[in-house]
Design a protein around this motif. Structure first.
Motif, short mmCIF file in Angstrom:
data_model
loop_
_atom_site.label_atom_id
_atom_site.label_comp_id
_atom_site.label_asym_id
_atom_site.label_seq_id
_atom_site.Cartn_x
_atom_site.Cartn_y
_atom_site.Cartn_z
N VAL A 86 -1.78 1.91 6.54
CA VAL A 86 -3.11 2.41 6.89
C VAL A 86 -2.89 3.77 7.55
N TYR A 87 -3.95 4.38 8.03
CA TYR A 87 -3.80 5.64 8.76
C TYR A 87 -3.40 5.38 10.20
N MET A 88 -2.79 6.41 10.78
CA MET A 88 -2.46 6.36 12.21
C MET A 88 -2.84 7.70 12.84
N ASP A 89 -3.48 7.60 13.99
CA ASP A 89 -3.77 8.79 14.77
C ASP A 89 -2.51 9.10 15.57
N LYS A 90 -2.04 10.35 15.53
CA LYS A 90 -0.74 10.66 16.14
C LYS A 90 -0.82 11.91 17.00
N ILE A 91 0.05 11.92 18.00
CA ILE A 91 0.25 13.15 18.77
C ILE A 91 1.71 13.17 19.17
N LEU A 130 11.00 9.75 -0.83
CA LEU A 130 10.47 11.10 -1.04
C LEU A 130 9.20 11.24 -0.20
N GLU A 131 9.38 11.78 1.01
CA GLU A 131 8.22 12.04 1.88
C GLU A 131 7.67 13.40 1.48
N GLY A 132 6.43 13.37 0.94
CA GLY A 132 5.84 14.60 0.43
C GLY A 132 6.03 14.69 -1.07
N ILE A 150 -1.13 20.61 12.03
CA ILE A 150 -2.20 19.67 11.66
C ILE A 150 -2.25 19.56 10.14
N MET A 151 -2.45 18.36 9.63
CA MET A 151 -2.58 18.22 8.18
C MET A 151 -3.93 18.75 7.72
N ASP A 152 -3.90 19.50 6.62
CA ASP A 152 -5.10 20.12 6.09
C ASP A 152 -5.94 19.07 5.36
N ARG A 153 -6.81 18.44 6.09
CA ARG A 153 -7.65 17.38 5.53
C ARG A 153 -9.07 17.53 6.07
N PRO A 154 -10.06 17.19 5.25
CA PRO A 154 -11.45 17.26 5.73
C PRO A 154 -11.66 16.43 6.99
N ARG A 155 -10.91 15.31 7.12
CA ARG A 155 -11.12 14.46 8.30
C ARG A 155 -10.72 15.18 9.60
N HIS A 156 -10.01 16.30 9.48
CA HIS A 156 -9.57 17.02 10.67
C HIS A 156 -10.45 18.24 11.01
N ILE A 185 -4.31 12.75 12.05
CA ILE A 185 -4.25 11.45 11.39
C ILE A 185 -3.45 11.54 10.10
N GLY A 186 -2.41 10.72 10.02
CA GLY A 186 -1.59 10.64 8.80
C GLY A 186 -1.26 9.18 8.54
N GLY A 187 -0.30 8.94 7.67
CA GLY A 187 0.06 7.56 7.34
C GLY A 187 0.76 6.86 8.50
N ALA A 188 0.47 5.56 8.68
CA ALA A 188 1.14 4.79 9.74
C ALA A 188 2.64 4.62 9.46
N GLY A 204 -0.01 20.72 3.98
CA GLY A 204 -0.66 19.94 2.92
C GLY A 204 -0.29 18.48 2.97
N ASP A 205 0.99 18.21 3.21
CA ASP A 205 1.50 16.84 3.28
C ASP A 205 2.71 16.88 4.21
N GLY A 206 3.38 15.74 4.31
CA GLY A 206 4.65 15.74 5.02
C GLY A 206 4.55 15.78 6.52
N ASP A 207 3.89 14.77 7.10
CA ASP A 207 3.77 14.85 8.55
C ASP A 207 4.98 14.27 9.30
N VAL A 208 5.93 13.65 8.59
CA VAL A 208 7.18 13.28 9.27
C VAL A 208 7.89 14.58 9.67
N ALA A 209 7.98 15.49 8.72
CA ALA A 209 8.60 16.80 9.01
C ALA A 209 7.78 17.54 10.07
C1 VTB Z 1 0.82 11.79 5.43
C2 VTB Z 1 1.93 12.59 4.83
C3 VTB Z 1 2.34 12.15 3.46
O1 VTB Z 1 0.23 11.03 3.22
O2 VTB Z 1 1.20 10.72 6.21
C4 VTB Z 1 -0.30 11.51 4.42
O3 VTB Z 1 3.07 12.58 5.65
C5 VTB Z 1 -1.46 10.69 4.89
O4 VTB Z 1 -2.37 10.35 3.88
O5 VTB Z 1 3.24 13.09 2.92
P1 VTB Z 1 -3.45 11.33 3.14
O6 VTB Z 1 -2.69 12.10 2.08
O7 VTB Z 1 -4.46 10.39 2.57
O8 VTB Z 1 -4.00 12.26 4.14
C6 VTB Z 1 1.10 11.96 2.59
O9 VTB Z 1 0.42 13.18 2.44
C7 VTB Z 1 1.48 11.46 1.19
O10 VTB Z 1 2.10 10.25 1.23
#
Ligand code: VTB
Length: 328
Positions: free
Chosen positions: A128-133, A97-99, A172-178, A220-223, A196-201
């Motif tokens: 960990v986190y990964m910087d992606k483009i 379940l991504e997202g 872009i993911m809606d995160r303060p780091r961005h 930046i999202g999950g590696a 909000g989430d779901g950077d694979v999609a």
């Molecule tokens: C993303 C996103 C995931 O985690 O990689 C993200 O694809 C990265 O972490 O759906 P943060 O939430 O800490 O930014 C998810 O949002 C959740 O696993």
């Protein structure tokens, strides 16, 4: 998977379609809990369903991107062996379940996702986190560069696409780091789709800008999600780079233990997912590319995309499942 003989090739082709069943099962299980506000429960349901289907596949599978380390994830943990053990040795990257948050809120773009490659061909990325483009297919090699500024990347992409920068949309993911990244992209005049989430999609969406309205993914999202996205792009075509963010000694040690020898390296898509890769994703909630699961009176409807890097075949499968007992 290498084409050693026809049997293996055929097995590989069958496996591509078999993967659809795996993500369908996970998506249906998660979809029953859409909007229930319980991320953990939805995730657990997807994990259980995916694991059951995965263990039916004629493979000698090893989870390399999974639910977490063995001590924190009882199922589909990194290193878990899956499949019937009679079949090719494959590495598996998955996210049942991504997202999870998206699903818990019943918002767009949560998916069940899996990728498979020959043993040793997926990057064993730590959590960990990964910087992606990333961008989709049809552009000359080298248009984007993870080390260039957002404005240079957008200018190069606009030129290659033959449009003005203002006509591009960056996901872009809606995160303060961005905050800074968002400011810089806005300054170029390009539009932003904040998710909000779901950077694979988000990455997959770049492969069909006409349908999704997204030209480029940055941020930046999950590696683990980065490796899954790279596997998808290997199949459809596109360009992607990713750099692990190893900002503490503990993370560097963890990465080293998983075989990462160059912690600062910017990995290309081909380095994250090598060789022949197969990939499947099924929509849980409605999304830009995939419809979510539909529960009808007589059937359950699923929408899946399955693809294979060696042929670049992309199949969309809309299934109506009448045997509801398999999803109970
Ligand atoms: C993303 C996103 C995931 O985690 O990689 C993200 O694809 C990265 O972490 O759906 P943060 O939430 O800490 O930014 C998810 O949002 C959740 O696993």
């Amino acid at each position: 998977m290498a084409k050693q003989d026809e049997t293996e090739d055929r097995l590989d082709r069958i496996l591509t379609l078999e993967l659809a069943r795996v993500t369908e099962a996970a998506a249906v299980a998660a979809a029953r809990l859409r909007g229930h506000g319980d991320e953990k429960q939805a995730d657990q349901a997807a994990v259980d369903a995916m694991r059951t289907e995965l263990n039916r596949l004629p493979i000698n599978g090893k989870v390399v991107i999974g639910e977490g380390e063995r001590d924190e994830a009882p199922m589909l943990y990194i290193g878990e062996e899956v499949g019937t053990r009679k079949g090719p040795a494959v590495d598996i990257a998955l996210d049942p379940l991504e997202g999870t948050t998206i699903c818990a809120k019943n918002q767009p773009n949560s998916i069940a996702v899996i990728a498979m490659a020959e043993r040793g061909n997926l990057l064993y990325a730590p959590d960990v986190y990964m910087d992606k483009i990333a961008i989709g297919p049809g552009y000359p090699a080298g248009v984007i560069d993870i080390d260039a500024t957002p404005s240079d990347n957008l200018a190069a992409l606009a030129k290659a696409k033959g449009v003005a920068v203002q006509d591009l949309t960056a996901c872009i993911m809606d995160r303060p780091r961005h905050a800074r990244l968002i400011e810089e992209v806005r300054a170029t005049g390009a539009a932003i789709r904040l998710i909000g989430d779901g950077d694979v999609a988000g990455v997959i969406d770049t492969t069909d800008p006409e349908q999704t309205g997204i030209d480029i993914y940055i941020g930046i999202g999950g590696a683990p999600e980065g490796v899954l996205a790279a596997a998808a792009l290997r199949c459809i075509g596109g360009q992607m780079q990713g750099r692990l963010i190893l900002d503490t000694q503990e993370k560097r040690d963890r990465a080293a233990k998983m075989g990462v020898t160059e912690p600062d390296k910017a990995y290309t898509m081909e380095e994250m997912a090598k060789g022949d890769v197969i990939f499947s994703a099924t929509g849980v909630t409605d999304g830009n590319m995939l419809e979510g699961v539909r529960f009808s009176r007589n059937y359950i409807g699923t929408h899946t995309v399955v693809m294979r890097s060696s042929t670049h075949t992309v199949r969309e499968i809309k299934a109506r499942h009448h045997d509801l007992s398999k999803f109970s």
